[in-house]
Design an enzyme around this catalytic site. Sequence first.
Site, mmCIF file in Angstrom:
data_model
loop_
_atom_site.group_PDB
_atom_site.id
_atom_site.type_symbol
_atom_site.label_atom_id
_atom_site.label_comp_id
_atom_site.label_asym_id
_atom_site.label_seq_id
_atom_site.Cartn_x
_atom_site.Cartn_y
_atom_site.Cartn_z
ATOM 1 N N LYS A 100 0.821 -1.220 0.000
ATOM 2 C CA LYS A 100 0.000 0.000 0.000
ATOM 3 C C LYS A 100 0.849 1.261 0.000
ATOM 4 C CE LYS A 100 -4.110 -1.904 2.296
ATOM 5 N NZ LYS A 100 -5.250 -1.493 1.478
ATOM 6 N N ASN A 159 -11.121 -8.796 4.459
ATOM 7 C CA ASN A 159 -10.464 -7.575 4.949
ATOM 8 C C ASN A 159 -11.403 -6.383 4.873
ATOM 9 O OD1 ASN A 159 -9.422 -5.173 3.086
ATOM 10 N ND2 ASN A 159 -9.561 -7.002 1.784
ATOM 11 N N PHE A 202 -8.396 1.353 3.054
ATOM 12 C CA PHE A 202 -7.394 2.229 2.404
ATOM 13 C C PHE A 202 -6.481 2.904 3.423
ATOM 14 C CE2 PHE A 202 -10.346 3.278 -1.489
ATOM 15 C CZ PHE A 202 -10.179 2.000 -1.959
ATOM 16 N N SER A 215 -13.538 -1.176 -4.141
ATOM 17 C CA SER A 215 -13.297 -1.711 -2.801
ATOM 18 C C SER A 215 -14.555 -1.552 -1.962
ATOM 19 C CB SER A 215 -12.134 -0.973 -2.131
ATOM 20 O OG SER A 215 -10.939 -1.348 -2.739
ATOM 21 N N ASN A 267 -14.799 -1.246 1.236
ATOM 22 C CA ASN A 267 -14.577 -0.723 2.589
ATOM 23 C C ASN A 267 -14.541 0.794 2.707
ATOM 24 O OD1 ASN A 267 -14.335 -3.410 3.603
ATOM 25 N ND2 ASN A 267 -12.327 -3.478 2.613
ATOM 26 N N THR A 268 -14.859 1.505 1.625
ATOM 27 C CA THR A 268 -15.008 2.962 1.702
ATOM 28 C C THR A 268 -16.451 3.269 1.341
ATOM 29 O OG1 THR A 268 -12.701 3.372 1.122
ATOM 30 C CG2 THR A 268 -14.240 5.171 0.711
ATOM 31 N N LYS A 309 -10.549 -0.596 -12.109
ATOM 32 C CA LYS A 309 -10.676 -1.893 -11.412
ATOM 33 C C LYS A 309 -12.103 -2.071 -10.922
ATOM 34 C CE LYS A 309 -8.594 -4.731 -7.810
ATOM 35 N NZ LYS A 309 -7.445 -4.880 -6.921
ATOM 36 N N THR A 315 -10.867 -9.012 -10.814
ATOM 37 C CA THR A 315 -11.750 -8.198 -10.020
ATOM 38 C C THR A 315 -11.143 -7.851 -8.660
ATOM 39 O OG1 THR A 315 -12.806 -10.033 -8.818
ATOM 40 C CG2 THR A 315 -13.750 -9.483 -10.950
ATOM 41 N N ASN A 316 -11.882 -6.997 -7.951
ATOM 42 C CA ASN A 316 -11.593 -6.704 -6.550
ATOM 43 C C ASN A 316 -12.191 -7.823 -5.664
ATOM 44 O OD1 ASN A 316 -10.959 -5.139 -4.155
ATOM 45 N ND2 ASN A 316 -10.976 -3.362 -5.495
HETATM 46 C C1 LIG Z 1 -5.809 -7.451 2.716
HETATM 47 C C2 LIG Z 1 -6.215 -6.998 1.340
HETATM 48 C C3 LIG Z 1 -6.144 -5.646 1.021
HETATM 49 C C4 LIG Z 1 -6.523 -5.222 -0.243
HETATM 50 N N1 LIG Z 1 -6.420 -3.893 -0.545
HETATM 51 C C5 LIG Z 1 -6.733 -3.463 -1.786
HETATM 52 C C6 LIG Z 1 -6.585 -2.113 -2.139
HETATM 53 O O1 LIG Z 1 -6.132 -1.285 -1.343
HETATM 54 N N2 LIG Z 1 -6.940 -1.735 -3.396
HETATM 55 C C7 LIG Z 1 -7.433 -2.631 -4.320
HETATM 56 O O2 LIG Z 1 -7.715 -2.243 -5.452
HETATM 57 N N3 LIG Z 1 -7.557 -3.935 -4.014
HETATM 58 C C8 LIG Z 1 -7.228 -4.370 -2.783
HETATM 59 N N4 LIG Z 1 -7.357 -5.694 -2.479
HETATM 60 C C9 LIG Z 1 -7.915 -6.623 -3.486
HETATM 61 C C10 LIG Z 1 -6.839 -7.339 -4.280
HETATM 62 O O3 LIG Z 1 -6.065 -6.424 -5.017
HETATM 63 C C11 LIG Z 1 -7.458 -8.359 -5.260
HETATM 64 O O4 LIG Z 1 -8.211 -7.661 -6.224
HETATM 65 C C12 LIG Z 1 -8.357 -9.360 -4.561
HETATM 66 O O5 LIG Z 1 -7.850 -9.718 -3.290
HETATM 67 C C13 LIG Z 1 -8.547 -10.625 -5.385
HETATM 68 O O6 LIG Z 1 -7.327 -11.318 -5.578
HETATM 69 P P1 LIG Z 1 -6.872 -12.568 -4.644
HETATM 70 O O7 LIG Z 1 -8.046 -13.515 -4.566
HETATM 71 O O8 LIG Z 1 -5.676 -13.131 -5.343
HETATM 72 O O9 LIG Z 1 -6.535 -11.990 -3.330
HETATM 73 C C14 LIG Z 1 -6.986 -6.160 -1.212
HETATM 74 C C15 LIG Z 1 -7.032 -7.511 -0.881
HETATM 75 C C16 LIG Z 1 -6.652 -7.942 0.370
HETATM 76 C C17 LIG Z 1 -6.708 -9.413 0.688
#
Ligand SMILES: Cc1cc2nc3c(=O)[nH]c(=O)nc-3n(C[C@H](O)[C@H](O)[C@H](O)COP(=O)(O)O)c2cc1C
Length: 341
Positions: free
Chosen positions: A69, A114, A118, A181, A183-184, A215, A243-244
């Site tokens: 981050k 999570n 941010f 995301s 969470n905002t 995204k 995806t997110n």
């Molecule tokens: C702890 C955590 C924090 C994350 N923070 C962000 C973020 O700040 N911005 C964002 O675009 N995605 C964030 N993501 C999402 C990841 O970039 C990703 O899109 C999502 O986890 C799916 O991929 P994965 O299944 O491989 O984790 C976060 C994911 C996790 C697990």
Amino acid sequence: MYPLLFRTVLSRLDPEFAHHLGALVIRGAGVEPVASVVRRFTAPRADQRVDALGLTFASPFGVAAGFDKNVTMGRGLGALGFGHVEVGTVTALPQPGNPKPRLFRLIADRAVINRMGFNNDGAAAAATRLRRLRRARRRPVIGVNIGKSRVVAVEDATTDYVRSARLLAPLADYLVVNVSSPNTPGLRGLQAVETLRPLLTAVRDAAGRTPLLVKIAPDLDDDEVRDIARLAVDAGLAGIIATNTTIARTDLETDAATVEAAGAGGLSGAPLKKRALEVLRLVREVVPPAFVVISAGGVDTADDVRERLSAGATLVQGYTAFLYRGPLWARQINRGLARAS
Ligand SMILES: Cc1cc2nc3c(=O)[nH]c(=O)nc-3n(C[C@H](O)[C@H](O)[C@H](O)COP(=O)(O)O)c2cc1C
């Protein structure tokens, strides 16, 4: 070795604390002469390079946003074999994120929930670190993911994104507008096409020549995914990241009480795999072949990466399985891809 360490030690630590420990190891891997030694063991093969967005990626596999981050691990993650690192989400203003605990493991599902919110040092600090990272002799491709500052009203989101874009686009290899995301408060509402169009247009203008991507969330319905994909093409963006994390809690192995106790937040990891692949296919159906699609969500093995590439992904990202697989994850993926080709 790592699976044993995870089972016996790491899984007993608070997940966010374990992440900070991991970050120390990763930062160490990026410091010379350690980095050169690590690289000898982890470097992707030359034929794994991908040319996209006017850049050369050493591997199709990179680190998804949220892992780094605050732009502190770029060199280390590159040395470990990732072709790109998407830093952020960075917001214009520094912010602490949500109260802890805010990160929870669902081990039976190889997943996490999570609600970090941010937490980051803000765009000015990110800019300083990006300038330093760009001077490094060897580094992966660096994407910069930007989001809305929490204290800024949703109606003023465009100004806030533009502020980050002006500062960070000149220092980024590519820039990402994160509107997905969970969470905002209000952020994902920005995905509505009529709101998203002016936002993307304004950020695109602020980003200048830096390729811009958006995204998206896996929780959009299929028509919404197609509409945003068409909008991204129309608005002159370079690509989409899909995806997110998801707000869904379906088909989990973890007992309901544990899931409930974790509370609100985005779910990532293996349970996201099916929908992430579907969304990738939906996007690819409506965008031109040259349009970049980066797939993320539930990627764990080289076979998963290969499946995404076959379904039309230009590049692939992962986060959650890194926690379960450890520092050699990118090497395992790159070697697995090389074996098949
Ligand atoms: C702890 C955590 C924090 C994350 N923070 C962000 C973020 O700040 N911005 C964002 O675009 N995605 C964030 N993501 C999402 C990841 O970039 C990703 O899109 C999502 O986890 C799916 O991929 P994965 O299944 O491989 O984790 C976060 C994911 C996790 C697990």
